[in-house]
Design a protein around this motif. Structure first.
Motif, mmCIF file in Angstrom:
data_model
loop_
_atom_site.group_PDB
_atom_site.id
_atom_site.type_symbol
_atom_site.label_atom_id
_atom_site.label_comp_id
_atom_site.label_asym_id
_atom_site.label_seq_id
_atom_site.Cartn_x
_atom_site.Cartn_y
_atom_site.Cartn_z
ATOM 1 N N GLY A 50 -22.810 3.701 -4.516
ATOM 2 C CA GLY A 50 -22.838 3.034 -3.221
ATOM 3 C C GLY A 50 -21.439 2.768 -2.703
ATOM 4 N N GLN A 51 -21.343 2.622 -1.396
ATOM 5 C CA GLN A 51 -20.049 2.335 -0.780
ATOM 6 C C GLN A 51 -19.582 0.957 -1.212
ATOM 7 N N LYS A 52 -18.365 0.896 -1.660
ATOM 8 C CA LYS A 52 -17.767 -0.379 -2.016
ATOM 9 C C LYS A 52 -16.955 -0.847 -0.822
ATOM 10 N N LYS A 53 -17.170 -2.082 -0.445
ATOM 11 C CA LYS A 53 -16.443 -2.626 0.690
ATOM 12 C C LYS A 53 -14.998 -2.878 0.273
ATOM 13 N N VAL A 54 -14.088 -2.281 1.006
ATOM 14 C CA VAL A 54 -12.669 -2.442 0.720
ATOM 15 C C VAL A 54 -12.117 -3.511 1.664
ATOM 16 N N ILE A 55 -11.572 -4.546 1.085
ATOM 17 C CA ILE A 55 -10.987 -5.630 1.869
ATOM 18 C C ILE A 55 -9.619 -5.173 2.356
ATOM 19 N N PRO A 56 -9.325 -5.339 3.652
ATOM 20 C CA PRO A 56 -8.013 -4.923 4.160
ATOM 21 C C PRO A 56 -6.881 -5.584 3.376
ATOM 22 N N LYS A 57 -5.851 -4.818 3.110
ATOM 23 C CA LYS A 57 -4.717 -5.258 2.299
ATOM 24 C C LYS A 57 -3.718 -6.018 3.172
ATOM 25 N N THR B 269 12.276 -13.171 -0.706
ATOM 26 C CA THR B 269 12.157 -11.863 -1.348
ATOM 27 C C THR B 269 10.817 -11.214 -1.032
ATOM 28 N N LYS B 270 9.774 -12.013 -0.919
ATOM 29 C CA LYS B 270 8.445 -11.484 -0.612
ATOM 30 C C LYS B 270 8.276 -11.151 0.865
ATOM 31 N N THR B 271 9.162 -11.650 1.721
ATOM 32 C CA THR B 271 9.011 -11.478 3.162
ATOM 33 C C THR B 271 9.966 -10.448 3.760
ATOM 34 N N LEU B 272 11.232 -10.463 3.350
ATOM 35 C CA LEU B 272 12.251 -9.628 3.990
ATOM 36 C C LEU B 272 11.951 -8.122 4.052
ATOM 37 N N PRO B 273 11.363 -7.521 3.023
ATOM 38 C CA PRO B 273 11.130 -6.077 3.124
ATOM 39 C C PRO B 273 10.174 -5.686 4.256
ATOM 40 N N TYR B 274 9.449 -6.672 4.779
ATOM 41 C CA TYR B 274 8.418 -6.377 5.768
ATOM 42 C C TYR B 274 8.740 -6.898 7.171
ATOM 43 N N GLY C 150 -0.913 -12.753 5.631
ATOM 44 C CA GLY C 150 -2.237 -12.604 6.219
ATOM 45 C C GLY C 150 -2.377 -11.418 7.157
ATOM 46 N N VAL C 151 -1.262 -10.841 7.598
ATOM 47 C CA VAL C 151 -1.316 -9.665 8.465
ATOM 48 C C VAL C 151 -1.671 -8.467 7.595
ATOM 49 N N THR C 152 -2.693 -7.734 8.009
ATOM 50 C CA THR C 152 -3.152 -6.604 7.205
ATOM 51 C C THR C 152 -2.621 -5.285 7.746
ATOM 52 N N MET C 153 -2.796 -4.242 6.948
ATOM 53 C CA MET C 153 -2.383 -2.904 7.380
ATOM 54 C C MET C 153 -3.171 -2.502 8.628
ATOM 55 N N ILE D 246 -1.845 0.669 10.567
ATOM 56 C CA ILE D 246 -1.608 1.529 9.401
ATOM 57 C C ILE D 246 -2.973 1.903 8.836
ATOM 58 N N PRO D 247 -3.235 3.186 8.647
ATOM 59 C CA PRO D 247 -4.543 3.572 8.098
ATOM 60 C C PRO D 247 -4.788 2.916 6.735
ATOM 61 N N ASP D 248 -5.974 2.383 6.574
ATOM 62 C CA ASP D 248 -6.330 1.728 5.314
ATOM 63 C C ASP D 248 -6.860 2.778 4.347
ATOM 64 N N GLU D 249 -5.950 3.645 3.936
ATOM 65 C CA GLU D 249 -6.282 4.746 3.036
ATOM 66 C C GLU D 249 -5.651 4.491 1.675
ATOM 67 N N SER D 250 -6.163 5.181 0.675
ATOM 68 C CA SER D 250 -5.714 4.934 -0.696
ATOM 69 C C SER D 250 -4.215 5.166 -0.879
ATOM 70 N N ASP D 251 -3.638 6.161 -0.181
ATOM 71 C CA ASP D 251 -2.200 6.423 -0.326
ATOM 72 C C ASP D 251 -1.370 5.223 0.137
ATOM 73 N N TYR D 252 -1.738 4.658 1.281
ATOM 74 C CA TYR D 252 -0.994 3.513 1.804
ATOM 75 C C TYR D 252 -1.248 2.261 0.973
ATOM 76 N N ARG D 253 -2.485 2.099 0.516
ATOM 77 C CA ARG D 253 -2.797 0.956 -0.342
ATOM 78 C C ARG D 253 -1.999 1.042 -1.645
ATOM 79 N N LYS D 254 -1.875 2.246 -2.192
ATOM 80 C CA LYS D 254 -1.113 2.451 -3.431
ATOM 81 C C LYS D 254 0.365 2.130 -3.208
ATOM 82 N N LEU D 255 0.917 2.576 -2.070
ATOM 83 C CA LEU D 255 2.316 2.250 -1.757
ATOM 84 C C LEU D 255 2.531 0.739 -1.728
ATOM 85 N N LEU D 256 1.624 0.049 -1.072
ATOM 86 C CA LEU D 256 1.744 -1.405 -0.968
ATOM 87 C C LEU D 256 1.563 -2.074 -2.332
#
Length: 147
Positions: free
Chosen positions: A21-28, A66-71, A79-82, A87-97
């Motif tokens: 079944g489809q697993k609901k992916v929560i926006p990153k 440190t957690k904020t400056l790169p972004y 709280g701002v999501t991809m 930004i496409p919520d795809e596995s490649d971008y999720r992996k980068l993040l």
């Protein structure tokens, strides 16, 4: 016999539906939720605090920065999501993040360990100046978001 076969088939269909079944992916979220401080201080308030408390404030503020400056080009508040940024919520971008968060966590563990051992040797007035400097950066980041 038919009841057993029907039961087994129904059970198999149910289990396969769950497995595939489809697993609901929560926006990153781009910036971790832990990248927040609860309060800004003034120099008089900081002067009345014990040095140990100042050390913790200094470490916490450095960690949030440190957690904020790169972004900064993407967002400055947690709280701002991809998806919010287009930004496409795809596995490649999720992996980068995820990789970026892992590297930041590793860096912060090393830095915090260093700070806990070295910062106690800092002069109290220098600690206060560092905290005020960090807080000014954080205030500037929130003003940056408003522009």
């Amino acid at each position: 016999m038919k009841a057993k076969v029907s039961l087994i088939c129904t059970l198999f269909l149910f289990l396969s539906a769950i497995a595939f079944g489809q697993k609901k992916v929560i926006p990153k979220s781009i910036i971790q939720r832990s990248a927040l401080i609860s309060k800004y201080h003034d120099s008089k308030e900081l002067s009345s605090m014990p040095k140990k408390e100042l050390l913790e404030l200094c470490i916490e503020r450095a960690s949030v920065i440190t957690k904020t400056l790169p972004y900064v080009a993407l967002a400055t508040k947690s709280g701002v999501t991809m998806i919010d940024l287009g930004i496409p919520d795809e596995s490649d971008y999720r992996k980068l993040l995820d990789d970026q968060e892992e590297e930041i966590t590793t860096y912060l563990e090393l830095t915090t360990n260093f700070q806990r051992k070295i910062l106690p040797y800092a002069d109290k007035n220098r600690l206060i100046a560092a905290i005020l400097f960090y807080e000014n950066i954080l205030k500037s980041l929130h003003e940056f978001e408003d522009n």
